[in-house]
Design a protein around this motif. Structure first.
Motif, PDB file in Angstrom:
ATOM      1  N   THR A  51      -5.642   4.495  -7.115  1.00 18.22           N
ATOM      2  CA  THR A  51      -4.353   4.956  -6.609  1.00 18.22           C
ATOM      3  C   THR A  51      -3.437   5.409  -7.743  1.00 18.22           C
ATOM      4  OG1 THR A  51      -3.230   2.798  -6.725  1.00 18.22           O
ATOM      5  CG2 THR A  51      -4.543   3.269  -4.755  1.00 18.22           C
ATOM      6  N   GLY A  52      -3.918   5.275  -8.993  1.00 21.69           N
ATOM      7  CA  GLY A  52      -3.120   5.668 -10.141  1.00 21.69           C
ATOM      8  C   GLY A  52      -2.422   4.522 -10.826  1.00 21.69           C
ATOM      9  N   ALA A  53      -2.617   3.276 -10.380  1.00 23.96           N
ATOM     10  CA  ALA A  53      -1.991   2.121 -11.016  1.00 23.96           C
ATOM     11  C   ALA A  53      -2.474   1.999 -12.458  1.00 23.96           C
ATOM     12  CB  ALA A  53      -2.308   0.847 -10.237  1.00 23.96           C
ATOM     13  N   LYS A  54      -1.539   1.694 -13.370  1.00 27.01           N
ATOM     14  CA  LYS A  54      -1.870   1.732 -14.796  1.00 27.01           C
ATOM     15  C   LYS A  54      -1.675   0.404 -15.516  1.00 27.01           C
ATOM     16  CE  LYS A  54       1.129   5.069 -15.397  1.00 27.01           C
ATOM     17  NZ  LYS A  54       1.406   5.451 -13.986  1.00 27.01           N
ATOM     18  N   CYS A  55      -0.996  -0.583 -14.904  1.00 29.38           N
ATOM     19  CA  CYS A  55      -0.666  -1.817 -15.608  1.00 29.38           C
ATOM     20  C   CYS A  55      -0.570  -2.954 -14.594  1.00 29.38           C
ATOM     21  CB  CYS A  55       0.647  -1.649 -16.371  1.00 29.38           C
ATOM     22  SG  CYS A  55       2.063  -1.313 -15.299  1.00 29.38           S
ATOM     23  N   PRO A  56      -0.516  -4.222 -15.061  1.00 27.59           N
ATOM     24  CA  PRO A  56      -0.468  -5.361 -14.138  1.00 27.59           C
ATOM     25  C   PRO A  56       0.674  -5.294 -13.129  1.00 27.59           C
ATOM     26  CG  PRO A  56      -1.021  -6.134 -16.325  1.00 27.59           C
ATOM     27  CD  PRO A  56      -0.700  -4.671 -16.459  1.00 27.59           C
ATOM     28  N   ARG A  57       1.833  -4.800 -13.542  1.00 29.15           N
ATOM     29  CA  ARG A  57       2.952  -4.691 -12.602  1.00 29.15           C
ATOM     30  C   ARG A  57       2.597  -3.764 -11.442  1.00 29.15           C
ATOM     31  NH1 ARG A  57       5.927  -2.431 -15.675  1.00 29.15           N
ATOM     32  NH2 ARG A  57       5.893  -0.296 -14.889  1.00 29.15           N
ATOM     33  N   GLU A  58       1.984  -2.626 -11.757  1.00 27.07           N
ATOM     34  CA  GLU A  58       1.609  -1.681 -10.704  1.00 27.07           C
ATOM     35  C   GLU A  58       0.446  -2.199  -9.870  1.00 27.07           C
ATOM     36  OE1 GLU A  58       1.058   2.209 -12.334  1.00 27.07           O
ATOM     37  OE2 GLU A  58       3.076   2.289 -13.196  1.00 27.07           O
ATOM     38  N   PHE A  59      -0.479  -2.944 -10.485  1.00 28.32           N
ATOM     39  CA  PHE A  59      -1.558  -3.543  -9.706  1.00 28.32           C
ATOM     40  C   PHE A  59      -0.984  -4.502  -8.668  1.00 28.32           C
ATOM     41  CE2 PHE A  59      -4.345  -2.911 -13.645  1.00 28.32           C
ATOM     42  CZ  PHE A  59      -4.864  -1.726 -13.157  1.00 28.32           C
ATOM     43  N   HIS A  60      -0.016  -5.307  -9.078  1.00 21.38           N
ATOM     44  CA  HIS A  60       0.608  -6.245  -8.135  1.00 21.38           C
ATOM     45  C   HIS A  60       1.305  -5.500  -7.003  1.00 21.38           C
ATOM     46  CE1 HIS A  60       3.148  -9.263  -6.355  1.00 21.38           C
ATOM     47  NE2 HIS A  60       4.225  -8.624  -6.752  1.00 21.38           N
ATOM     48  N   ARG A  61       2.025  -4.451  -7.320  1.00 21.52           N
ATOM     49  CA  ARG A  61       2.736  -3.699  -6.283  1.00 21.52           C
ATOM     50  C   ARG A  61       1.754  -3.056  -5.304  1.00 21.52           C
ATOM     51  NH1 ARG A  61       7.202   0.095  -8.872  1.00 21.52           N
ATOM     52  NH2 ARG A  61       7.693   0.299  -6.644  1.00 21.52           N
ATOM     53  N   ARG A  62       0.624  -2.552  -5.821  1.00 24.21           N
ATOM     54  CA  ARG A  62      -0.385  -1.991  -4.921  1.00 24.21           C
ATOM     55  C   ARG A  62      -0.990  -3.102  -4.048  1.00 24.21           C
ATOM     56  NH1 ARG A  62       1.652   1.723  -7.385  1.00 24.21           N
ATOM     57  NH2 ARG A  62       0.615   3.667  -8.004  1.00 24.21           N
ATOM     58  N   ALA A  63      -1.234  -4.273  -4.656  1.00 24.79           N
ATOM     59  CA  ALA A  63      -1.798  -5.385  -3.884  1.00 24.79           C
ATOM     60  C   ALA A  63      -0.844  -5.817  -2.784  1.00 24.79           C
ATOM     61  CB  ALA A  63      -2.097  -6.561  -4.815  1.00 24.79           C
ATOM     62  N   ALA A  64       0.476  -5.779  -3.072  1.00 29.65           N
ATOM     63  CA  ALA A  64       1.461  -6.143  -2.059  1.00 29.65           C
ATOM     64  C   ALA A  64       1.477  -5.155  -0.904  1.00 29.65           C
ATOM     65  CB  ALA A  64       2.850  -6.224  -2.706  1.00 29.65           C
ATOM     66  N   ASP A  65       0.980  -3.953  -1.126  1.00 33.07           N
ATOM     67  CA  ASP A  65       0.923  -2.935  -0.073  1.00 33.07           C
ATOM     68  C   ASP A  65      -0.376  -2.981   0.731  1.00 33.07           C
ATOM     69  OD1 ASP A  65       3.383  -1.749  -0.314  1.00 33.07           O
ATOM     70  OD2 ASP A  65       2.746  -0.279  -1.786  1.00 33.07           O
ATOM     71  N   LEU A  66      -1.363  -3.746   0.279  1.00 32.59           N
ATOM     72  CA  LEU A  66      -2.651  -3.750   0.966  1.00 32.59           C
ATOM     73  C   LEU A  66      -2.523  -4.400   2.342  1.00 32.59           C
ATOM     74  CD1 LEU A  66      -5.138  -4.729  -1.892  1.00 32.59           C
ATOM     75  CD2 LEU A  66      -4.676  -2.454  -0.963  1.00 32.59           C
ATOM     76  N   PRO A  67      -3.071  -3.780   3.376  1.00 27.06           N
ATOM     77  CA  PRO A  67      -3.052  -4.378   4.717  1.00 27.06           C
ATOM     78  C   PRO A  67      -3.870  -5.666   4.756  1.00 27.06           C
ATOM     79  CG  PRO A  67      -3.574  -2.032   4.794  1.00 27.06           C
ATOM     80  CD  PRO A  67      -3.657  -2.443   3.367  1.00 27.06           C
ATOM     81  N   GLN A  68      -3.557  -6.503   5.728  1.00 26.08           N
ATOM     82  CA  GLN A  68      -4.221  -7.800   5.836  1.00 26.08           C
ATOM     83  C   GLN A  68      -5.737  -7.669   5.995  1.00 26.08           C
ATOM     84  OE1 GLN A  68      -2.581 -11.375   6.309  1.00 26.08           O
ATOM     85  NE2 GLN A  68      -1.761 -10.090   4.669  1.00 26.08           N
ATOM     86  N   SER A  69      -6.178  -6.716   6.796  1.00 24.39           N
ATOM     87  CA  SER A  69      -7.621  -6.580   7.013  1.00 24.39           C
ATOM     88  C   SER A  69      -8.346  -6.197   5.736  1.00 24.39           C
ATOM     89  CB  SER A  69      -7.895  -5.534   8.102  1.00 24.39           C
ATOM     90  OG  SER A  69      -7.334  -4.273   7.742  1.00 24.39           O
ATOM     91  N   LEU A  70      -7.693  -5.403   4.881  1.00 23.96           N
ATOM     92  CA  LEU A  70      -8.319  -5.009   3.628  1.00 23.96           C
ATOM     93  C   LEU A  70      -8.339  -6.173   2.648  1.00 23.96           C
ATOM     94  CD1 LEU A  70      -9.640  -3.018   1.815  1.00 23.96           C
ATOM     95  CD2 LEU A  70      -7.436  -1.933   1.376  1.00 23.96           C
ATOM     96  N   LEU A  71      -7.266  -6.955   2.608  1.00 23.10           N
ATOM     97  CA  LEU A  71      -7.267  -8.155   1.766  1.00 23.10           C
ATOM     98  C   LEU A  71      -8.393  -9.097   2.174  1.00 23.10           C
ATOM     99  CD1 LEU A  71      -3.443  -8.964   1.486  1.00 23.10           C
ATOM    100  CD2 LEU A  71      -4.961  -8.281  -0.381  1.00 23.10           C
ATOM    101  N   ALA A  72      -8.629  -9.215   3.475  1.00 21.34           N
ATOM    102  CA  ALA A  72      -9.692 -10.102   3.966  1.00 21.34           C
ATOM    103  C   ALA A  72     -11.062  -9.625   3.498  1.00 21.34           C
ATOM    104  CB  ALA A  72      -9.639 -10.185   5.491  1.00 21.34           C
ATOM    105  N   VAL A  73     -11.313  -8.321   3.587  1.00 17.93           N
ATOM    106  CA  VAL A  73     -12.598  -7.766   3.161  1.00 17.93           C
ATOM    107  C   VAL A  73     -12.823  -8.002   1.674  1.00 17.93           C
ATOM    108  CG1 VAL A  73     -13.861  -5.609   2.805  1.00 17.93           C
ATOM    109  CG2 VAL A  73     -12.751  -6.055   4.984  1.00 17.93           C
ATOM    110  N   LEU A  74     -11.760  -7.923   0.885  1.00 17.80           N
ATOM    111  CA  LEU A  74     -11.885  -8.106  -0.564  1.00 17.80           C
ATOM    112  C   LEU A  74     -12.054  -9.572  -0.956  1.00 17.80           C
ATOM    113  CD1 LEU A  74      -9.189  -5.579  -1.859  1.00 17.80           C
ATOM    114  CD2 LEU A  74     -11.641  -5.221  -1.564  1.00 17.80           C
ATOM    115  N   GLY A  75     -11.826 -10.494  -0.017  1.00 19.63           N
ATOM    116  CA  GLY A  75     -12.039 -11.916  -0.298  1.00 19.63           C
ATOM    117  C   GLY A  75     -10.782 -12.703  -0.569  1.00 19.63           C
TER     118      GLY A  75
END
Length: 405
Positions: free
Chosen positions: A67-91
């Motif tokens: 998605t273009g995330a470049k650093c831990p701060r952006e990784f966290h923000r992208r993770a906060a946007d992930l839908p519940q079903s996708l979080l479940a699939v990822l474990g």
């Protein structure tokens, strides 16, 4: 007011208007092979830090990277946007207090990247990518990338020596070059990590034509090399030039012409045996002449590339060496240039622990996944994925199930 309602979490970021809110069957996308690979990487965390499984944290970073995330701060923000079903699939672990799946914090991601075993990370990513891309005999391009935004000391930048699968844009093996040495002394370490079906390897023109570097490595590992000779080895350059000079008066042994971007490009290739050239295991000498014309036929430029190979001349035909050499030049465009333009790697300073190396590993994996899925325009694909997080899962599942290239 609770941040979660009926299993759906409200994003901490401004919602993307292009992001789909329609139900999506994330469980239908099988990425088991990649999650299993991530689970085999050694976990560097202490026991009290293990709220999340290592494979889940790595999968979140992987999904965020395209998605273009470049650093831990952006990784966290992208993770906060992930839908519940996708979080479940990822474990993701389920938080029963709020009735939903949890995403990792910026601190958790930052500490993991700082301590992760980058050698194990590179090995796992490279093995998985090449298993999806190349079941048969393969060839690799070897080159070094300086992370210009990452400094390991006052006067030392992080340097990574990589082997990329020809024609696929997938990095198989990579080693970090210590600050007090150069890549010549680490080429054998890289070559020994390549798979047994690796043959041949091609190398950067200026850095890897030192004789000591090829004295034992290729034959011991049953691999042939193809390398370009330039002015850093003047004696070798002169010997090669004298050997191939008479060929330029002959009809080319192989010729290719292409028309693109308002230019006409013509490659002519000649080969012959390399008896008088003093270089370890050398069997074949080659010259590739590249002419570039405008559409009216006026020549714009002419270049000659001198090539040496340990491949015997009966196999190292002009067409063979032309194709291998041009594929080697692809490592700069397909990997190094892409990381700089898509993730602004050289303009993104990172100093702590293994973070810079780990980020480069995830970018390589993301590039490999995008290319193996059939997409060629990396920046456009990143924008496409950023508009809908499920698309990262679709890309990975496509490669996992062999539906890509």
């Amino acid at each position: 007011m609770s941040a979660r309602k009926e299993g759906h979490r409200v994003s901490s970021c401004q919602p993307d208007p292009a992001m789909s809110t329609a139900p999506f069957g994330a469980e239908c996308y099988d990425i088991t092979s990649l999650l299993d690979t991530l689970g085999e990487i050694p976990d560097p965390r202490d026991q009290w830090e293990k709220i999340y499984s290592l494979s889940f944290l790595l999968a979140v970073i992987l999904v965020a990277t395209p998605t273009g995330a470049k650093c831990p701060r952006e990784f966290h923000r992208r993770a906060a946007d992930l839908p519940q079903s996708l979080l479940a699939v990822l474990g993701a672990p389920r938080d029963f207090l709020v009735g939903g799946y949890r995403e990792p914090s910026e601190k958790t991601i930052r500490l993991l990247l700082k301590k992760i075993d980058v050698d194990a990370l590179d090995t796992a990513f490279g093995s998985w990518l090449c298993a999806q891309a190349a079941p048969g005999q393969v060839a690799f391009a070897i080159d070094v990338k300086v992370l210009r935004g990452a400094w390991s000391g006052k006067d030392a930048q992080v340097r990574l020596l990589s082997a990329m699968l020809h024609g696929k844009g997938a990095v198989r093996v990579r080693v970090r070059i210590p600050d007090d040495t150069n890549e010549i002394t680490h080429i054998q370490e890289l070559v020994t990590k390549l798979p047994k079906n690796a043959r041949p390897t091609s190398h950067d023109a200026r850095r890897h034509t030192h004789p000591a570097r090829h004295r034992e490595t290729p034959r011991e590992n049953r691999m042939d090399y193809i390398l370009t000779v330039k002015g850093n080895q003047p004696t070798l350059e002169r010997q090669t030039f004298e050997r191939i000079l008479p060929l330029l008066q002959e009809t080319p042994h192989h010729e290719v012409e292409e028309r693109a971007h308002g230019r006409i490009k013509n490659w002519q290739t000649w080969t012959r045996t390399a008896e008088i050239i003093d270089f370890p295991h050398v069997e074949t000498a080659c010259v590739i002449r590249r002419d570039e014309f405008d559409l009216t036929g006026v020549r714009i430029s002419r270049e000659h590339a001198l090539i040496l190979s340990s491949t015997p001349s009966e196999r190292a035909t002009a067409a063979y060496l032309h194709n291998r050499t041009r594929r080697h030049w692809g490592i700069e465009n397909e990997i190094h240039y892409t990381r700089d333009t898509a993730w602004r790697e050289d303009a993104n300073p990172t100093y702590t622990g293994n973070t810079n190396h780990a980020l480069a590993s995830f970018r390589n994996l993301a590039i490999g996944v995008i290319r193996l899925s059939g997409a060629r325009k990396i920046k456009e694909t990143i924008k496409h994925v950023a508009a809908n997080r499920y698309r990262a899962l679709q890309l990975i599942a496509t490669v996992c199930n062999g539906a890509g290239l």
